[in-house]
Design an enzyme around this catalytic site. Structure first.
Site, short mmCIF file in Angstrom:
data_model
loop_
_atom_site.label_atom_id
_atom_site.label_comp_id
_atom_site.label_asym_id
_atom_site.label_seq_id
_atom_site.Cartn_x
_atom_site.Cartn_y
_atom_site.Cartn_z
CG HIS A 240 -6.20 -9.05 0.94
ND1 HIS A 240 -6.57 -9.81 -0.16
CD2 HIS A 240 -5.79 -7.86 0.44
CE1 HIS A 240 -6.41 -9.10 -1.27
NE2 HIS A 240 -5.92 -7.92 -0.91
CE LYS B 209 -6.82 -1.66 4.09
NZ LYS B 209 -7.94 -2.00 3.20
CG HIS C 257 -5.51 0.79 -4.42
ND1 HIS C 257 -5.10 0.29 -3.20
CD2 HIS C 257 -6.67 0.14 -4.72
CE1 HIS C 257 -5.97 -0.61 -2.78
NE2 HIS C 257 -6.93 -0.72 -3.68
NE ARG D 70 -3.59 -2.21 2.71
CZ ARG D 70 -3.33 -3.35 3.34
NH1 ARG D 70 -2.15 -3.53 3.91
NH2 ARG D 70 -4.24 -4.31 3.39
NE ARG E 190 -3.16 -3.40 -1.74
CZ ARG E 190 -2.68 -4.20 -0.78
NH1 ARG E 190 -1.39 -4.37 -0.65
NH2 ARG E 190 -3.50 -4.84 0.04
CE1 TYR F 186 2.07 -17.92 7.02
CE2 TYR F 186 1.71 -20.06 8.05
CZ TYR F 186 1.67 -19.24 6.94
OH TYR F 186 1.23 -19.73 5.74
#
Length: 333
Positions: A285, A185, A259, A162, A262, A294
């Site tokens: 996302h 986010k 964007h 982003r 992206r 992880y």
């Protein structure tokens, strides 16, 4: 910048938030709104934020869904329907932008602010691989700012990050390992990996980074951010990034934003055979759960996927989902 929404007295206005300036600049490029319209929107945002602070004691970025419904009811009783619709539109646009920029985590649809006659959003077709290649070759590499622009474009296309994530990178975070830890986010951490092309242009840019700062009259240690500007601010700003992408893309006959680049990253990876699951992990996302453990254990796997399935990967081959023309893997200078 348009002085209509960047007046010098804004710091003294209790309802003003500096991020409103970024939002209005985004609207300027996205919608092409007139200065008078932007000024009206600015005044509305200030009034709305001030109302929230006075009524609930919280600013706009900590808003609750019921706050907006209460605000529109309390302030819209005597308004014409067109004015009320304009206010609803501006709030939905504000929170949609804030969600994309990771400022808030609540989707504007949860606010239940319907706008009559609102047409569905037009689906923008992402650029092709050939068009992206043309875009990447647009910057003038004879100057430091052109090299910076090339590095920015390469990194966006290499990672699908982003705009806010690109602009928050610190210079010490660039390492020979070609990966970054970013917080997207809802402050979710994820690993971002990139290939040789992006690494090469980042190295070229870092070598001339101080020239850009000195050209703007800034100290070489004026900011720790990776991308810098010779303008008023040492940090490279969102409106500058958006304007740069738009300028170069128009030279290619396109109308791109950070964007849409992206989107191109995700589309081209998918076309080349990468699974949606891994693309979503690379994009960060919100519905995917990530953790530090992880991420740490999967650095090698993510890099393998990148070099195999990204059009600028070292061993990329055009081969799978959709028939399309492959682009070369050599550096273009």
């Amino acid at each position: 910048m348009h002085s209509g929404f960047e007046d010098k007295s804004r710091e003294q206005d209790r309802g003003w938030d500096d991020r409103f300036g970024d939002f209005l600049t985004n609207l300027l490029f996205e919608e092409g709104l007139a200065d008078s319209t932007l000024l009206a929107l600015k005044n509305h945002l200030i009034a709305f934020n001030r109302w929230l602070l006075d009524t609930y004691g919280r600013p706009w970025d900590l808003v609750q869904p019921q706050d907006l419904r209460e605000y529109l009811y309390a302030t819209g009783l005597n308004l014409a329907n067109s004015t009320l619709q304009a206010r609803r539109w501006s709030l939905k646009r504000l929170y949609r932008w804030a969600l994309e920029e990771s400022i808030v985590s609540i989707h504007p649809n949860t606010f239940v602010l319907p706008v009559k006659g609102n047409k569905g959003k037009i689906q923008v077709k992402p650029p092709t691989q050939r068009q992206i290649k043309l875009l990447l070759n647009m910057p003038d590499l004879s100057c430091a700012e052109g090299i910076r622009d090339r590095a920015v474009l390469e990194l966006i296309y290499a990672t699908g990050m982003r705009a806010s994530e690109i602009l928050s990178i610190k210079i010490h975070e660039i390492t020979p390992q070609k990966f970054l830890r970013v917080w997207g986010k809802c402050r979710k951490e994820r690993l971002v990996v990139y290939g040789e092309h992006a690494q090469y242009w980042l190295e070229q840019y870092i070598a001339v980074r101080k020239e850009i700062l000195l050209d703007g009259g800034h100290h070489v240690f004026a900011t720790e951010k990776l991308f810098v500007s010779s303008g008023v601010h040492a940090d490279y700003r969102y409106y500058q990034l958006r304007r740069m992408v738009k300028r170069y893309s128009q030279r290619c006959g396109l109308n791109l934003t950070p964007h849409t680049m992206r989107h191109a990253f995700a589309t081209h990876m998918y076309e080349a055979g990468a699974s949606l699951q891994f693309i979503q992990k690379l994009l960060g996302h919100s519905h995917l759960q990530t953790s530090t453990i992880y991420i740490s254990n999967n650095t090698k796997n993510l890099k393998k996927i990148l070099v195999n399935h990204h059009p600028r990967g070292e061993i990329y081959k055009s081969r799978t989902r959709f028939k399309h023309e492959s682009i070369g893997n050599k550096f273009t200078t």
